[in-house]
Design a protein around this motif. Structure first.
Motif, PDB file in Angstrom:
ATOM      1  N   PRO A  29      46.832  27.603  26.996  1.00 16.63           N
ATOM      2  CA  PRO A  29      46.555  26.365  27.743  1.00 16.63           C
ATOM      3  C   PRO A  29      46.166  26.686  29.192  1.00 16.63           C
ATOM      4  O   PRO A  29      46.548  27.735  29.737  1.00 16.63           O
ATOM      5  CB  PRO A  29      47.875  25.596  27.668  1.00 16.63           C
ATOM      6  N   PRO A  30      45.442  25.781  29.844  1.00 15.43           N
ATOM      7  CA  PRO A  30      45.002  26.038  31.216  1.00 15.43           C
ATOM      8  C   PRO A  30      46.148  26.339  32.183  1.00 15.43           C
ATOM      9  O   PRO A  30      46.000  27.161  33.099  1.00 15.43           O
ATOM     10  CB  PRO A  30      44.279  24.743  31.594  1.00 15.43           C
ATOM     11  N   GLU A  31      47.307  25.669  32.000  1.00 16.80           N
ATOM     12  CA  GLU A  31      48.432  25.899  32.910  1.00 16.80           C
ATOM     13  C   GLU A  31      48.906  27.351  32.845  1.00 16.80           C
ATOM     14  O   GLU A  31      49.288  27.930  33.875  1.00 16.80           O
ATOM     15  CB  GLU A  31      49.593  24.955  32.562  1.00 16.80           C
ATOM     16  N   ARG A  32      48.876  27.936  31.654  1.00 17.23           N
ATOM     17  CA  ARG A  32      49.308  29.344  31.512  1.00 17.23           C
ATOM     18  C   ARG A  32      48.291  30.283  32.135  1.00 17.23           C
ATOM     19  O   ARG A  32      48.651  31.250  32.813  1.00 17.23           O
ATOM     20  CB  ARG A  32      49.486  29.677  30.018  1.00 17.23           C
ATOM     21  N   VAL A  33      46.992  30.003  31.956  1.00 21.86           N
ATOM     22  CA  VAL A  33      45.954  30.840  32.536  1.00 21.86           C
ATOM     23  C   VAL A  33      45.998  30.744  34.063  1.00 21.86           C
ATOM     24  O   VAL A  33      45.846  31.744  34.771  1.00 21.86           O
ATOM     25  CB  VAL A  33      44.562  30.441  32.000  1.00 21.86           C
ATOM     26  N   LEU A  37      46.497  33.659  36.897  1.00 20.98           N
ATOM     27  CA  LEU A  37      45.433  33.827  37.890  1.00 20.98           C
ATOM     28  C   LEU A  37      45.949  33.742  39.317  1.00 20.98           C
ATOM     29  O   LEU A  37      45.341  34.307  40.232  1.00 20.98           O
ATOM     30  CB  LEU A  37      44.367  32.750  37.654  1.00 20.98           C
ATOM     31  N   THR A  38      47.065  33.064  39.545  1.00 20.44           N
ATOM     32  CA  THR A  38      47.518  32.786  40.912  1.00 20.44           C
ATOM     33  C   THR A  38      48.900  33.328  41.248  1.00 20.44           C
ATOM     34  O   THR A  38      49.264  33.370  42.425  1.00 20.44           O
ATOM     35  CB  THR A  38      47.509  31.271  41.181  1.00 20.44           C
ATOM     36  N   SER A  39      49.694  33.700  40.267  1.00 21.56           N
ATOM     37  CA  SER A  39      51.015  34.259  40.544  1.00 21.56           C
ATOM     38  C   SER A  39      50.855  35.711  41.005  1.00 21.56           C
ATOM     39  O   SER A  39      50.315  36.543  40.270  1.00 21.56           O
ATOM     40  CB  SER A  39      51.893  34.219  39.295  1.00 21.56           C
ATOM     41  N   PRO A  40      51.303  36.054  42.213  1.00 24.95           N
ATOM     42  CA  PRO A  40      51.153  37.439  42.680  1.00 24.95           C
ATOM     43  C   PRO A  40      51.733  38.462  41.710  1.00 24.95           C
ATOM     44  O   PRO A  40      51.137  39.521  41.491  1.00 24.95           O
ATOM     45  CB  PRO A  40      51.911  37.432  44.019  1.00 24.95           C
ATOM     46  N   PRO A  81      45.289  23.086  37.306  1.00 23.85           N
ATOM     47  CA  PRO A  81      44.817  22.223  36.221  1.00 23.85           C
ATOM     48  C   PRO A  81      45.565  20.904  36.173  1.00 23.85           C
ATOM     49  O   PRO A  81      46.783  20.855  36.282  1.00 23.85           O
ATOM     50  CB  PRO A  81      45.091  23.061  34.960  1.00 23.85           C
ATOM     51  N   SER A  82      44.810  19.828  36.027  1.00 25.56           N
ATOM     52  CA  SER A  82      45.388  18.490  35.930  1.00 25.56           C
ATOM     53  C   SER A  82      45.697  18.183  34.478  1.00 25.56           C
ATOM     54  O   SER A  82      45.593  19.047  33.600  1.00 25.56           O
ATOM     55  CB  SER A  82      44.405  17.467  36.498  1.00 25.56           C
ATOM     56  N   ALA A  83      46.014  16.922  34.226  1.00 21.38           N
ATOM     57  CA  ALA A  83      46.305  16.519  32.846  1.00 21.38           C
ATOM     58  C   ALA A  83      45.099  16.747  31.944  1.00 21.38           C
ATOM     59  O   ALA A  83      45.234  16.992  30.753  1.00 21.38           O
ATOM     60  CB  ALA A  83      46.727  15.053  32.813  1.00 21.38           C
ATOM     61  N   GLY A  84      43.902  16.685  32.514  1.00 24.53           N
ATOM     62  CA  GLY A  84      42.702  16.927  31.716  1.00 24.53           C
ATOM     63  C   GLY A  84      42.385  18.395  31.512  1.00 24.53           C
ATOM     64  O   GLY A  84      41.424  18.742  30.832  1.00 24.53           O
ATOM     65  N   THR A 102      31.649  37.897  49.632  1.00 22.44           N
ATOM     66  CA  THR A 102      31.035  37.088  48.577  1.00 22.44           C
ATOM     67  C   THR A 102      32.021  35.981  48.201  1.00 22.44           C
ATOM     68  O   THR A 102      33.224  36.090  48.428  1.00 22.44           O
ATOM     69  CB  THR A 102      30.687  37.925  47.331  1.00 22.44           C
ATOM     70  N   ARG A 103      31.481  34.906  47.621  1.00 26.27           N
ATOM     71  CA  ARG A 103      32.323  33.783  47.189  1.00 26.27           C
ATOM     72  C   ARG A 103      32.550  33.886  45.682  1.00 26.27           C
ATOM     73  O   ARG A 103      31.612  34.108  44.907  1.00 26.27           O
ATOM     74  CB  ARG A 103      31.673  32.458  47.522  1.00 26.27           C
ATOM     75  N   VAL A 104      33.807  33.722  45.268  1.00 21.52           N
ATOM     76  CA  VAL A 104      34.174  33.756  43.851  1.00 21.52           C
ATOM     77  C   VAL A 104      34.778  32.409  43.474  1.00 21.52           C
ATOM     78  O   VAL A 104      35.639  31.885  44.193  1.00 21.52           O
ATOM     79  CB  VAL A 104      35.181  34.888  43.567  1.00 21.52           C
ATOM     80  N   ILE A 105      34.319  31.851  42.360  1.00 23.03           N
ATOM     81  CA  ILE A 105      34.803  30.552  41.883  1.00 23.03           C
ATOM     82  C   ILE A 105      35.309  30.707  40.452  1.00 23.03           C
ATOM     83  O   ILE A 105      34.539  31.099  39.555  1.00 23.03           O
ATOM     84  CB  ILE A 105      33.688  29.488  41.917  1.00 23.03           C
ATOM     85  N   TRP A 106      36.587  30.447  40.245  1.00 22.78           N
ATOM     86  CA  TRP A 106      37.196  30.451  38.909  1.00 22.78           C
ATOM     87  C   TRP A 106      37.351  28.991  38.477  1.00 22.78           C
ATOM     88  O   TRP A 106      37.994  28.205  39.169  1.00 22.78           O
ATOM     89  CB  TRP A 106      38.564  31.109  38.924  1.00 22.78           C
ATOM     90  N   GLU A 107      36.802  28.633  37.312  1.00 25.93           N
ATOM     91  CA  GLU A 107      36.894  27.262  36.803  1.00 25.93           C
ATOM     92  C   GLU A 107      37.563  27.287  35.432  1.00 25.93           C
ATOM     93  O   GLU A 107      37.116  28.016  34.529  1.00 25.93           O
ATOM     94  CB  GLU A 107      35.504  26.640  36.711  1.00 25.93           C
ATOM     95  N   LEU A 108      38.608  26.493  35.284  1.00 26.22           N
ATOM     96  CA  LEU A 108      39.345  26.400  34.022  1.00 26.22           C
ATOM     97  C   LEU A 108      39.105  25.036  33.394  1.00 26.22           C
ATOM     98  O   LEU A 108      39.119  24.012  34.083  1.00 26.22           O
ATOM     99  CB  LEU A 108      40.842  26.594  34.254  1.00 26.22           C
ATOM    100  N   GLU A 109      38.920  25.048  32.085  1.00 24.57           N
ATOM    101  CA  GLU A 109      38.706  23.786  31.368  1.00 24.57           C
ATOM    102  C   GLU A 109      39.330  23.895  29.984  1.00 24.57           C
ATOM    103  O   GLU A 109      39.150  24.900  29.282  1.00 24.57           O
ATOM    104  CB  GLU A 109      37.210  23.488  31.250  1.00 24.57           C
ATOM    105  N   SER A 110      40.050  22.855  29.595  1.00 26.37           N
ATOM    106  CA  SER A 110      40.681  22.826  28.280  1.00 26.37           C
ATOM    107  C   SER A 110      39.629  22.604  27.208  1.00 26.37           C
ATOM    108  O   SER A 110      38.810  21.677  27.293  1.00 26.37           O
ATOM    109  CB  SER A 110      41.730  21.713  28.225  1.00 26.37           C
TER     110      SER A 110
END
Length: 315
Positions: A29-33, A37-40, A81-84, A102-110
């Motif tokens: 699920p997105p919350e786990r990813v 991705l953000t937990s040091p 990640p929101s409810a969606g 450089t700019r890096v963009i990570w996008e998560l989607e269910s």
């Protein structure tokens, strides 16, 4: 009467913008990813030791590979990640703290109980090999993340054959910058050479600048400006030796355009696979720190000198 000659045309912009996009579907699920991705602590398992908090906007942190190379990062947007199931992490990063940002963009989607993760990296006037280095690297990074989430195993990559690979932008065109930096008197400053020059076959003794001693650089080939097709840019191949190494390392020093009247000065070292593991990590850290500092000194050497703020009577 009209003049017979007119002012010649001149370039006013020579910029290049590039983008890389990679995508993977991870059966979590997105919350786990997002947590991975953000937990040091978790980032340290699959990418690099994380010194700081990636999810804190407008804050800096380091991704440290513990071999002397690292990313200096600054988060712009961190939207969990929101409810969606949609989430965005957007940050800048700068290799070794001195390379082009450089700019890096990570996008998560269910997506059907899994997470589609799309990563985009955007660069302005990057190195010419940026697409091959970073473009081939992003699918591997996403695979490392996916493998860690699937098995819980640490997927940090092993010591690389090359390193350091340091880049820095100079406020001068390539030929002008190389002309300044390759002079023997300039080498004494930015490369901290005790003696020697960039003549093919020359041996330079370089002072490391700390208690780690010296390194011997052998110039294997020096190609001067306007000498070799297709770029006609200057470059230098070298070997490095230290008393603690049983083999000679190889390397290349080179320069290329980075927009109008700017250039990107670069160095990389290879052949580390033949250095014993017992000394490799510490020696890589020493060499990476030395070349990073050398690049900063080179940047200072070719930077425009500030003018005096007011006249004075010194002669």
């Amino acid at each position: 009467m009209a003049p017979l000659n007119v002012a010649p045309a001149q370039s006013i912009v020579q910029d290049r913008w590039e983008r890389l996009v990679a995508r993977a579907v991870i059966p979590e699920p997105p919350e786990r990813v997002w947590k991975a991705l953000t937990s040091p602590e978790e980032v340290g398992h699959w990418l690099a030791v994380c010194r700081g908090a990636p999810a804190r906007e407008e804050q800096e942190y380091l991704l440290d590979f513990e071999d002397g190379e690292f990313f200096q990062c600054r988060t712009e947007v961190a939207t969990a990640p929101s409810a969606g199931g949609r989430g965005v992490l957007r940050h800048f990063w700068r290799w070794a703290g001195v390379g082009p940002a450089t700019r890096v963009i990570w996008e998560l989607e269910s997506v059907s109980g899994s997470t589609q993760i799309t990563v985009t990296e955007e660069a302005f006037n990057p190195p010419s090999d940026w697409r091959s280095w970073n473009g081939n690297g992003w699918p591997g990074i996403l695979d490392q993340l996916s493998g860690y989430l699937r098995t819980g195993t640490t997927w940090r990559w092993p010591w690389r054959r090359m390193g350091p690979y340091v880049q820095i932008e100079l406020a001068a065109a390539p030929y002008d910058a190389w002309d300044v930096l390759s002079k023997p008197e300039a080498l004494r400053y930015w490369l901290q050479r005790r003696y020697g020059d960039f003549t093919t076959g020359s041996k330079l003794v370089l002072v490391m600048g700390d208690a780690s001693g010296t390194v011997e650089m052998t110039v294997q080939r020096h190609v001067e400006p306007n000498q070799e097709f297709p770029s006609y840019l200057p470059w230098l191949e070298f070997g490095l030796r230290r008393a603690s190494w049983p083999v000679e390392l190889g390397g290349k020093l080179y320069i290329e355009p980075a927009g109008l009247d700017r250039s990107l000065f670069q160095v990389f070292v290879d052949n580390w696979e033949n250095v014993p593991a017992a000394v490799q990590r510490e020696e890589r850290q020493i060499i990476a720190r030395f070349f990073r500092d050398a690049m900063v000194r080179a940047q200072q050497l070719v930077s425009p000198r500030p003018s005096s703020s007011h006249p004075h009577g010194w002669s």
